[in-house]
Design an enzyme around this catalytic site. Structure first.
Site, PDB file in Angstrom:
ATOM      1  N   CYS A   1     -25.986 -18.641 -11.097  1.00  0.00           N
ATOM      2  CA  CYS A   1     -26.920 -17.655 -10.545  1.00  0.00           C
ATOM      3  C   CYS A   1     -28.126 -18.331  -9.881  1.00  0.00           C
ATOM      4  CB  CYS A   1     -27.368 -16.736 -11.686  1.00  0.00           C
ATOM      5  SG  CYS A   1     -28.783 -15.696 -11.330  1.00  0.00           S
TER       6      CYS A   1
ATOM      7  N   CYS B   1     -31.536 -17.188 -11.197  1.00  0.00           N
ATOM      8  CA  CYS B   1     -31.725 -17.718 -12.556  1.00  0.00           C
ATOM      9  C   CYS B   1     -32.248 -19.153 -12.505  1.00  0.00           C
ATOM     10  CB  CYS B   1     -30.416 -17.695 -13.341  1.00  0.00           C
ATOM     11  SG  CYS B   1     -29.728 -16.047 -13.583  1.00  0.00           S
TER      12      CYS B   1
END
Length: 80
Positions: free
Chosen positions: A12, A15
């Site tokens: 991600c 993230c």
């Protein structure tokens, strides 16, 4: 006791940009880093559908949840 669960994915992009903020905050707040691919049972338990997601628990019960990249102050505010 309050705890913050930080749900993230290795794959991600958002993230990856948010993780340093969470690592800094982990020096003063009780944060558990939860890789969504490694702990699917927690993902299901807390109904996490997007990453990054931050869940605040109190005595094992969810008290608040936010998805998306947050600022350090937003995480602190969510935790308080």
């Amino acid at each position: 006791m309050k705890q913050l669960l930080y749900f993230y994915g290795q794959w991600c992009g958002p993230c990856k940009s948010f993780k340093p903020v969470m690592e800094r905050l982990s020096q003063e707040l009780p944060i558990r880093f939860v890789d969504v691919d490694a702990e699917p049972q927690l993902v299901a338990e807390y109904g996490v559908r997007n990453v990054p997601t931050v869940v605040v628990t109190q005595d094992g019960r969810e008290v608040s949840k936010r998805s998306g990249v947050l600022t350090e102050s937003q995480v602190r505010e969510l935790f308080m």
